[in-house]
Design an enzyme around this catalytic site. Sequence first.
Site, PDB file in Angstrom:
ATOM      1  N   PRO A   2     -30.255  64.086  76.445  1.00  0.00           N
ATOM      2  CA  PRO A   2     -29.590  63.098  75.596  1.00  0.00           C
ATOM      3  C   PRO A   2     -28.943  63.658  74.340  1.00  0.00           C
ATOM      4  CG  PRO A   2     -31.977  62.852  75.508  1.00  0.00           C
ATOM      5  CD  PRO A   2     -31.692  64.087  76.266  1.00  0.00           C
ATOM      6  N   HIS A  95     -44.487  62.518  85.207  1.00  0.00           N
ATOM      7  CA  HIS A  95     -44.247  63.164  83.923  1.00  0.00           C
ATOM      8  C   HIS A  95     -44.467  62.254  82.730  1.00  0.00           C
ATOM      9  CE1 HIS A  95     -42.946  66.571  86.220  1.00  0.00           C
ATOM     10  NE2 HIS A  95     -41.994  65.871  86.804  1.00  0.00           N
ATOM     11  N   ARG A 115     -39.726  68.132  80.956  1.00  0.00           N
ATOM     12  CA  ARG A 115     -39.736  69.485  80.390  1.00  0.00           C
ATOM     13  C   ARG A 115     -40.540  69.625  79.101  1.00  0.00           C
ATOM     14  NH1 ARG A 115     -33.737  71.691  80.457  1.00  0.00           N
ATOM     15  NH2 ARG A 115     -34.771  73.622  79.864  1.00  0.00           N
ATOM     16  N   ARG A 157     -18.306  77.980  56.081  1.00  0.00           N
ATOM     17  CA  ARG A 157     -19.271  78.761  56.855  1.00  0.00           C
ATOM     18  C   ARG A 157     -18.610  79.965  57.517  1.00  0.00           C
ATOM     19  NH1 ARG A 157     -23.921  75.333  59.494  1.00  0.00           N
ATOM     20  NH2 ARG A 157     -24.486  77.499  59.694  1.00  0.00           N
ATOM     21  N   ARG A 267     -26.141  79.390  77.354  1.00  0.00           N
ATOM     22  CA  ARG A 267     -25.735  78.141  77.966  1.00  0.00           C
ATOM     23  C   ARG A 267     -24.240  78.185  78.218  1.00  0.00           C
ATOM     24  NH1 ARG A 267     -28.300  75.015  73.199  1.00  0.00           N
ATOM     25  NH2 ARG A 267     -29.592  74.244  74.875  1.00  0.00           N
TER      26      ARG A 267
END
Length: 284
Positions: A2, A95, A115, A157, A267
């Site tokens: 999510p 789960h 998880r 940044r 990823r």
Amino acid sequence: MPELPEVEVVRRGLHDHVVGRIVANVAVQHPRAVRRHIAGPADLEQRLTGATITGTARRGKYLWLVLDHEDALLVHLGMSGQMLVVPSGLAPSTHERVRFRFADDGPDLSFVDQRTFGHLMFDAGGAALPSVIAHIARDPFDAEYDVAAVAARIKKRRTGLKRALLDQSVVSGIGNIYADEALWAAQLHGARPTEKLTKPQIIRALDAAREVMAQALGQGGTSFDALYVNVNGASGYFDRSLHAYGQRDVPCARCGTPIRRESFMNRSSYSCPKCQPRPRNGRF
DNA sequence: CACAGCACCTGCCCGC
DNA sequence: TGCGGGCAGGTGCTGT
């Protein structure tokens, strides 16, 4: 799973199904689900028992149930967490990590998380922002969200644009999917160094993130099942509306060039090679 | 302090 | 059929 839209769908579902109800019993089935509640599972169970849920709130991907006595139950769904409204007394699913029962004998609330990256914790802050998420920045749907200020911060940044969009202490709610979708919409590669971007470019990416999440929220909301509070709202959006995320080799909706997949932080990142050219000195 | 990398988990899918 | 590796939408901690 999510990101902000999915969490907001869950919050709305919880608002409809648990606000006004009195918690009669809490059973922590897996201690890891409450690992951030330092006082331990028994303490969490005891503090919630007898409490009335008076409201819900959210910032970014965190949501919390506001309780009477100025307390709150903070919830993060992690990668696979769900808050399900299930028939009272239903046998726990594989789960299930925490089960809530209510004094009205109505449906139970079940925290399910394969998880176990998600977690629940008690907080004494009530409706105010829980102290443990003080570092989480306002999300794009917050009334006091200031896109120009966020853009200015990002420009200062020294990192890549996608990293900045994913940094929840800069702007919250954006995850891997919506970051890729926002970058596609803004026609910027995620490795673009933040300090070399113009402020309008950064605002374009931030506005795109808000827009794509607003669209997902609209679609997630419509697929909401009245009986179950879930995070499957994302699935409809997944299939129909993604332009970049997960679309490797699919022709770009703008120019027809096959979408590429790149690896970043263990990823995946998806982008259009033509609309989002990779910078020479990129920061992935 | 800012930033990057990694740990924390389970399950599924793929190729061999 | 079994095994190993890669992959999954997140965050916090730790080291530089």
